[in-house]
Design an enzyme around this catalytic site. Structure first.
Site, short mmCIF file in Angstrom:
data_model
loop_
_atom_site.label_atom_id
_atom_site.label_comp_id
_atom_site.label_asym_id
_atom_site.label_seq_id
_atom_site.Cartn_x
_atom_site.Cartn_y
_atom_site.Cartn_z
N ASP A 143 0.85 -1.20 0.00
CA ASP A 143 0.00 0.00 0.00
C ASP A 143 0.88 1.24 0.00
OD1 ASP A 143 -2.42 1.45 0.07
OD2 ASP A 143 -2.20 1.75 2.21
N ILE A 144 1.32 1.62 -1.18
CA ILE A 144 2.18 2.80 -1.35
C ILE A 144 1.38 3.82 -2.15
CG2 ILE A 144 4.20 3.64 -2.62
CD1 ILE A 144 5.64 1.05 -1.77
N GLU A 145 1.22 5.01 -1.59
CA GLU A 145 0.32 5.99 -2.23
C GLU A 145 0.94 7.37 -2.41
OE1 GLU A 145 -3.66 6.01 -0.68
OE2 GLU A 145 -3.59 3.94 0.00
N TYR A 146 2.28 7.47 -2.34
CA TYR A 146 2.85 8.81 -2.43
C TYR A 146 2.92 9.33 -3.87
CZ TYR A 146 6.78 5.45 -1.92
OH TYR A 146 7.59 4.36 -1.97
#
Ligand SMILES: *[C@@H]1O[C@H](CO)[C@@H](O)[C@H](O)[C@H]1NC(C)=O
Ligand SMILES: *[C@@H]1O[C@H](CO)[C@@H](O)[C@H](O)[C@H]1NC(C)=O
Ligand SMILES: *[C@@H]1O[C@H](CO)[C@@H](O)[C@H](O)[C@H]1NC(C)=O
Ligand SMILES: *[C@@H]1O[C@H](CO)[C@@H](O)[C@H](O)[C@H]1NC(C)=O
Ligand SMILES: *[C@@H]1O[C@H](CO)[C@@H](O)[C@H](O)[C@H]1NC(C)=O
Ligand SMILES: *[C@@H]1O[C@H](CO)[C@@H](O)[C@H](O)[C@H]1NC(C)=O
Length: 376
Positions: A135-138
């Site tokens: 869950d990487i959202e940058y």
């Protein structure tokens, strides 16, 4: 770059196999004596596949025994770990995966990436997990997107080699269109992992039109987002439609006579208005508040989303809640089925009212049964 990645992959494989080899003392036993399940067979990774997915995020509530384990296929332990939940899920044939994040600043470091991948694999082995959900959202520019794809590829490779039948997935925005400045290589990510979980919610994270309360996952936007992924050439079997069981609750600055709620203007990643002022609310809370709402259940047919207004203790304050219920979710499950998607999922599974009272049980059962629209 390609050959470099291959060398790295080979290194990861060697190390991962080393970690997974019981003979070397990294058998996955925790120091206090290994498998925490009363039945040791429940420490085995689930091998069923492929299957239609019902992908659930668990955020820590203690009610997990009351989930509908006949319908869930994978549960993500989001930011936490619970060995008893792992044993229970495995006893029901349900996969349990950890949640993975990795800092943006380290993506270009091959050494940092491989150390992280090895640590994640090792942790999964030690805790008898079935994989990882990334869950990487940058924000990220297209020019750097390949670094993130590499991380996902390395993770998937190491997991699949070290833990046979394991599952590696990635959470993507509702649309591939640089949402929240996340200009990732979505097709590449979907190719290298098992499937992606489309977060078809928080779709008002960037509001460019009127600054008003709107559905968390409007039907028309959700469908356009999924179509965007399909148009990239990602097979439907790699897409899970993630829906929110939580709703959003806005303070209205004013409410028009046709119930349009103006909200505080808070910019987000280049957009002048956003859903940042909204409070995330559980379905249990929303159903309770609906009973004493001032409007009852209203419905916006374009968004295919229910909403209502309620008053708070603050004099003159009106709040507007947008959410999904059996009716609106059923339409989305139907869409997922008609588009032949791999599965559906919910953020978070804890949201329902698991109190063992007749009214709550009915409401909760109906939410689970609605998933059959997709499954059957
Ligand atoms: C990221 O880089 C910083 C600075 O070099 C380092 O301290 C940190 O441990 C790295 N984190 C990961 C996950 O690699
Ligand atoms: C993307 O590129 C622009 C222009 O080069 C730059 O200003 C911005 O900081 C970059 N964003 C990220 C997340 O790297
Ligand atoms: C969804 O419907 C709303 C209201 O009619 C409209 O403003 C918006 O542009 C539509 N969005 C998409 C993606 O079609
Ligand atoms: C869950 O339902 C019970 C019984 O209807 C109710 O008393 C309780 O307040 C509900 N929980 C929440 C969080 O609304
Ligand atoms: C849904 O709400 C939007 C405003 O967010 C409005 O433009 C649209 O007309 C509404 N659609 C229906 C069918 O009520
Ligand atoms: C629960 O559902 C059943 C069957 O749909 C219904 O007969 C019963 O009245 C409901 N109970 C409550 C408390 O809502």
């Amino acid at each position: 770059m390609a050959s470099f990645s291959l060398v790295l992959a080979a290194l990861i494989v060697c190390f991962a196999v080393f970690l997974a080899d019981p003979g070397l003392g990294f058998s996955g036993s925790t120091e206090d004596g290994g498998c925490p399940c009363s039945d040791p067979s429940h420490c085995k990774v689930i091998s069923t596949q492929p299957r239609k997915e019902v992908f659930a995020f668990w955020v820590g509530s203690t009610t997990w025994k009351h989930y509908d384990w006949t319908r869930i296929t994978t549960i993500v332990m989001f930011h936490r770990h619970n060995p008893q939940l792992m044993c229970y899920a495995h006893s029901k044939g349900v996969r349990v995966v950890s949640m993975g994040i990795f800092p943006a600043a380290n993506l270009s470091s091959v050494a940092d990436r491989s150390a992280w991948v090895m640590a994640e694999v090792n942790e999964a082995i030690e805790q008898y997990l079935d994989g990882i959900n990334i869950d990487i959202e940058y924000p990220m520019n297209k020019s750097e997107a390949h670094l993130l794809t590499n991380l996902v590829a390395e993770t998937a490779h190491a997991f699949h080699i070290s833990i046979p039948n394991s599952q590696v997935t990635y959470d993507v925005a509702w649309s591939p269109d640089c949402i929240d400045e996340r200009c990732y290589d979505y097709k590449g990510i979907a190719e290298v992992c098992d499937f992606v979980f489309i977060m078809a919610y928080s779709e008002q994270s960037q509001i460019y039109g009127p600054c008003i309360a709107m559905a968390n996952g409007p039907y028309n936007k959700t469908v356009r987002g999924v179509q965007g992924y399909l148009k990239l050439g990602i097979p439907p079997d790699k897409l899970v439609l993630g829906l929110s069981w939580d709703g959003v609750d806005y303070v209205c600055q004013k409410v028009s006579k046709d119930n349009v709620c103006s909200i505080e203007r808070v910019p987000f990643r280049g957009a002048p208005c956003s859903d940042i002022p909204a409070k995330e609310r559980t379905f249990a809370f929303i159903m309770t508040k609906l009973v004493d709402s001032t409007t009852g259940r209203l419905y916006n047919a374009t968004y295919a989303s229910p909403y209502y207004n309620y008053k708070t203790n603050v004099p003159g304050q009106i709040r507007q809640v947008w959410y999904d219920d059996v009716g609106s979710l059923t339409l989305r499950y139907e869409y997922a089925k008609s588009a032949n998607l791999r599965g559906v999922g919910m953020w978070p599974v804890d949201s329902l009212n698991y109190t063992q009272t007749p009214a709550a049980e009915n409401q909760t059962r109906a939410m689970w049964e609605a998933i059959d629209t997709f499954l059957k």
